[in-house]
Design a protein around this motif. Structure first.
Motif, mmCIF file in Angstrom:
data_model
loop_
_atom_site.group_PDB
_atom_site.id
_atom_site.type_symbol
_atom_site.label_atom_id
_atom_site.label_comp_id
_atom_site.label_asym_id
_atom_site.label_seq_id
_atom_site.Cartn_x
_atom_site.Cartn_y
_atom_site.Cartn_z
ATOM 1 N N ASP A 39 18.856 41.342 53.091
ATOM 2 C CA ASP A 39 20.297 41.378 52.883
ATOM 3 C C ASP A 39 20.728 39.916 52.764
ATOM 4 O O ASP A 39 20.956 39.235 53.753
ATOM 5 C CB ASP A 39 20.969 42.055 54.079
ATOM 6 C CG ASP A 39 22.457 41.782 54.161
ATOM 7 O OD1 ASP A 39 23.073 41.519 53.119
ATOM 8 O OD2 ASP A 39 22.995 41.836 55.286
ATOM 9 N N LEU A 40 20.793 39.415 51.537
ATOM 10 C CA LEU A 40 21.029 37.990 51.316
ATOM 11 C C LEU A 40 22.472 37.566 51.570
ATOM 12 O O LEU A 40 22.781 36.373 51.527
ATOM 13 C CB LEU A 40 20.648 37.600 49.885
ATOM 14 C CG LEU A 40 19.172 37.763 49.490
ATOM 15 C CD1 LEU A 40 18.970 37.254 48.062
ATOM 16 C CD2 LEU A 40 18.252 37.050 50.445
ATOM 17 N N ASP A 41 23.333 38.533 51.841
ATOM 18 C CA ASP A 41 24.753 38.206 52.016
ATOM 19 C C ASP A 41 25.099 37.778 53.434
ATOM 20 O O ASP A 41 26.241 37.406 53.699
ATOM 21 C CB ASP A 41 25.616 39.411 51.629
ATOM 22 C CG ASP A 41 25.506 39.756 50.150
ATOM 23 O OD1 ASP A 41 25.343 38.811 49.356
ATOM 24 O OD2 ASP A 41 25.562 40.949 49.805
ATOM 25 N N HIS A 42 24.119 37.822 54.334
ATOM 26 C CA HIS A 42 24.420 37.492 55.726
ATOM 27 C C HIS A 42 23.344 36.598 56.323
ATOM 28 O O HIS A 42 22.184 36.619 55.906
ATOM 29 C CB HIS A 42 24.544 38.772 56.575
ATOM 30 C CG HIS A 42 25.665 39.669 56.152
ATOM 31 N ND1 HIS A 42 25.491 40.679 55.239
ATOM 32 C CD2 HIS A 42 26.977 39.677 56.502
ATOM 33 C CE1 HIS A 42 26.649 41.296 55.044
ATOM 34 N NE2 HIS A 42 27.560 40.712 55.799
ATOM 35 N N ASP A 43 23.749 35.830 57.326
ATOM 36 C CA ASP A 43 22.808 35.054 58.126
ATOM 37 C C ASP A 43 22.293 35.935 59.256
ATOM 38 O O ASP A 43 22.975 36.855 59.713
ATOM 39 C CB ASP A 43 23.498 33.823 58.730
ATOM 40 C CG ASP A 43 23.894 32.799 57.668
ATOM 41 O OD1 ASP A 43 23.064 32.505 56.805
ATOM 42 O OD2 ASP A 43 25.041 32.322 57.718
ATOM 43 N N TYR A 44 21.085 35.633 59.730
ATOM 44 C CA TYR A 44 20.501 36.373 60.851
ATOM 45 C C TYR A 44 19.980 35.371 61.876
ATOM 46 O O TYR A 44 18.879 34.855 61.763
ATOM 47 C CB TYR A 44 19.397 37.313 60.359
ATOM 48 C CG TYR A 44 19.964 38.509 59.623
ATOM 49 C CD1 TYR A 44 20.353 39.647 60.322
ATOM 50 C CD2 TYR A 44 20.150 38.485 58.246
ATOM 51 C CE1 TYR A 44 20.901 40.744 59.660
ATOM 52 C CE2 TYR A 44 20.709 39.559 57.575
ATOM 53 C CZ TYR A 44 21.074 40.694 58.296
ATOM 54 O OH TYR A 44 21.638 41.768 57.647
ATOM 55 N N PHE A 45 20.827 35.105 62.856
ATOM 56 C CA PHE A 45 20.503 34.157 63.914
ATOM 57 C C PHE A 45 19.813 34.886 65.068
ATOM 58 O O PHE A 45 20.386 35.804 65.659
ATOM 59 C CB PHE A 45 21.773 33.481 64.448
ATOM 60 C CG PHE A 45 22.481 32.599 63.464
ATOM 61 C CD1 PHE A 45 22.216 31.234 63.419
ATOM 62 C CD2 PHE A 45 23.410 33.118 62.574
ATOM 63 C CE1 PHE A 45 22.874 30.409 62.514
ATOM 64 C CE2 PHE A 45 24.066 32.303 61.669
ATOM 65 C CZ PHE A 45 23.801 30.951 61.640
ATOM 66 N N PHE A 46 18.583 34.479 65.377
ATOM 67 C CA PHE A 46 17.873 35.008 66.553
ATOM 68 C C PHE A 46 17.924 36.533 66.576
ATOM 69 O O PHE A 46 18.220 37.157 67.593
ATOM 70 C CB PHE A 46 18.489 34.428 67.823
ATOM 71 C CG PHE A 46 17.531 34.337 68.984
ATOM 72 C CD1 PHE A 46 16.246 33.859 68.815
ATOM 73 C CD2 PHE A 46 17.917 34.727 70.258
ATOM 74 C CE1 PHE A 46 15.365 33.760 69.887
ATOM 75 C CE2 PHE A 46 17.049 34.636 71.337
ATOM 76 C CZ PHE A 46 15.777 34.153 71.149
ATOM 77 N N MET A 47 17.641 37.146 65.439
ATOM 78 C CA MET A 47 17.741 38.602 65.311
ATOM 79 C C MET A 47 16.681 39.294 66.152
ATOM 80 O O MET A 47 15.565 38.799 66.321
ATOM 81 C CB MET A 47 17.599 39.009 63.850
ATOM 82 C CG MET A 47 16.282 38.599 63.217
ATOM 83 S SD MET A 47 16.248 38.898 61.441
ATOM 84 C CE MET A 47 14.741 38.001 61.002
ATOM 85 N N SER A 98 16.747 32.742 44.655
ATOM 86 C CA SER A 98 16.122 31.831 45.613
ATOM 87 C C SER A 98 17.118 30.817 46.156
ATOM 88 O O SER A 98 17.017 30.391 47.311
ATOM 89 C CB SER A 98 14.930 31.112 44.968
ATOM 90 O OG SER A 98 15.327 30.379 43.831
ATOM 91 N N VAL A 99 18.105 30.431 45.326
ATOM 92 C CA VAL A 99 19.139 29.516 45.812
ATOM 93 C C VAL A 99 19.948 30.192 46.911
ATOM 94 O O VAL A 99 20.218 29.603 47.965
ATOM 95 C CB VAL A 99 20.052 29.052 44.649
ATOM 96 C CG1 VAL A 99 21.319 28.410 45.187
ATOM 97 C CG2 VAL A 99 19.301 28.069 43.766
ATOM 98 N N LYS A 100 20.330 31.435 46.674
ATOM 99 C CA LYS A 100 21.095 32.170 47.688
ATOM 100 C C LYS A 100 20.268 32.345 48.957
ATOM 101 O O LYS A 100 20.789 32.265 50.075
ATOM 102 C CB LYS A 100 21.513 33.529 47.134
ATOM 103 C CG LYS A 100 22.572 34.237 47.969
ATOM 104 C CD LYS A 100 23.094 35.455 47.238
ATOM 105 C CE LYS A 100 24.242 36.093 48.026
ATOM 106 N NZ LYS A 100 24.802 37.273 47.326
ATOM 107 N N ASP A 101 18.975 32.589 48.773
ATOM 108 C CA ASP A 101 18.077 32.728 49.918
ATOM 109 C C ASP A 101 17.962 31.413 50.675
ATOM 110 O O ASP A 101 17.812 31.394 51.899
ATOM 111 C CB ASP A 101 16.697 33.157 49.411
ATOM 112 C CG ASP A 101 15.853 33.828 50.481
ATOM 113 O OD1 ASP A 101 16.356 34.024 51.601
ATOM 114 O OD2 ASP A 101 14.697 34.164 50.187
ATOM 115 N N GLY A 102 18.046 30.295 49.937
ATOM 116 C CA GLY A 102 17.822 28.993 50.550
ATOM 117 C C GLY A 102 19.006 28.406 51.281
ATOM 118 O O GLY A 102 18.883 27.344 51.893
ATOM 119 N N ILE A 103 20.160 29.076 51.249
ATOM 120 C CA ILE A 103 21.330 28.517 51.923
ATOM 121 C C ILE A 103 21.677 29.267 53.208
ATOM 122 O O ILE A 103 22.598 28.883 53.912
ATOM 123 C CB ILE A 103 22.574 28.513 51.007
ATOM 124 C CG1 ILE A 103 23.004 29.948 50.672
ATOM 125 C CG2 ILE A 103 22.323 27.692 49.757
ATOM 126 C CD1 ILE A 103 24.286 30.028 49.867
#
Length: 362
Positions: free
Chosen positions: A138-146, A312-317
């Motif tokens: 799900d590239l639309d969200h960050d996953y911190f310490f999931m 990949s750009v979206k994945d990289g941010i």
């Protein structure tokens, strides 16, 4: 309690692959009394490993008939289902229905075929190689310490979507009622000797002159893990299901437990090849999509293989890293090889590969 050194029969699907072949060798060394067999579509395994295997089955997991034939006169005590297809490079972010059909056929339908044939034969224990992409695709969200409480169903890329479907099938109450005792491992991006997928993309950025870009603020964290750490997690899961079974019905995130700044990680990889960008330009996040489009156009114009694109750009941010406490508590998992050493070993091996390619050797 079951004696772990009983002569268990263990089948590894995808046994000639990156994880599977290394897992087979590790189990043979760690448990000499076990009878280790592999199943794969193609079998380019080394002679040393070949001689130590109990059975070698050539089968196509996308075919029910091909899979069922394996279990006609063979019933293992446990299966480690690592067979799968990982879309790479541009196909990693593909939206093409044809690409989805192939990924689904291998990762989801193939898993169903293995589980159904195993249960029919009487094998009721299975370790499934899932992936952290069940959430992070799900590239639309960050996953911190999931951790494992994060709900599934949001992955929209082909790989994560297929792994989600497969994992949910393996751990479903319906399949458990049929007698399956299973657990799923969710490794993050794996590097190590023999890696030709991850490091090759990072290395290609050098030749293409794309090492001067940092998309976003450069502060996003990312998980990587060393192949032997991933293999050991599978070993521990297999041992658990053959003894205490405290892992049954559970999914586990596994990583190197060393989240790294993604763009610093790339710089560290490049440094292994004596490449040090003379300058680095940060591209604001709101321009990331435009940068991805420009790079796609450039690779099309120059007719070179794409490395960076809009996906990949979206994945990289964004940020993605996991909490491994559940795997530590139940499986006893603990990474042994750190990330810095993992990068060094991976890159040294890739240098040997590049040299062999330059000489025209396989």
């Amino acid at each position: 309690m079951t004696n772990i050194e009983s002569p268990f029969k263990v089948l590894i699907t995808g046994g000639a692959g990156y994880i599977g072949s290394r897992l087979a060798a590790t189990l043979i060394e760690r448990h000499p009394s076990w009878q280790i067999s592999i199943l794969d579509l193609v079998l380019p395994i080394g002679r040393t490993l070949h001689e130590k295997l109990h059975h070698i089955f050539q089968a196509d997991v996308t075919s029910t008939e091909s899979v069922s034939h394996v279990f006609v006169d063979y019933c293992p005590d446990l299966i480690i289902h690592s067979a799968g297809i990982v879309p790479s490079r541009k196909k990693r972010y593909s939206t093409d229905p044809k690409d989805w059909n192939l990924v689904k056929a291998v990762n989801y339908d193939g898993t169903r075929h293995i589980v159904d044939a195993a249960l029919q034969a009487g094998c009721k224990k299975l370790v499934f190689t899932s992936s952290c992409t069940v959430t992070v695709d799900d590239l639309d969200h960050d996953y911190f310490f999931m951790n494992e409480t994060v709900p599934l169903g949001y992955a929209h890329l082909h790989y994560g979507k297929s792994k989600t479907m497969a994992e949910e099938y393996v751990l479903s109450p319906e399949v458990a009622e049929r007698g399956l005792i299973a657990c799923a491992l969710r490794p993050c991006t794996i590097i190590g000797e023999g890696d030709r997928a991850v490091i090759s993309v990072f290395y290609d950025l050098i030749a293409k002159g794309e090492t001067n870009f940092i998309v976003g603020d450069g502060n996003n964290l990312y998980d990587f893990m060393y192949i032997d750490n991933a293999v050991m997690a599978h070993v521990l899961a297999a041992e658990n299901l053959l003894t205490t079974q405290t892992a049954a019905g559970q999914a586990f995130f596994i990583s190197n437990e060393e989240p790294v700044y993604f763009w610093d990680f790339l710089a560290y990889v490049w440094a292994q090849f004596d490449h040090h960008p003379s300058f680095r330009v940060k591209i604001p996040t709101n321009l990331a999509w435009a940068a991805g489009w420009m790079l796609e156009w450039w690779t099309w114009w120059t007719r070179t293989a794409p490395t960076l694109d809009r996906g990949s750009v979206k994945d990289g941010i964004r940020t993605q890293y996991s909490d491994n406490q559940k795997a530590r508590r139940i499986l006893g998992y603990k990474p042994v090889i750190g990330t810095a050493e993992a990068v060094r070993r991976t890159c040294e091996d890739y240098k040997i590969y590049l040299a062999s390619q330059a000489k025209g050797k396989p």
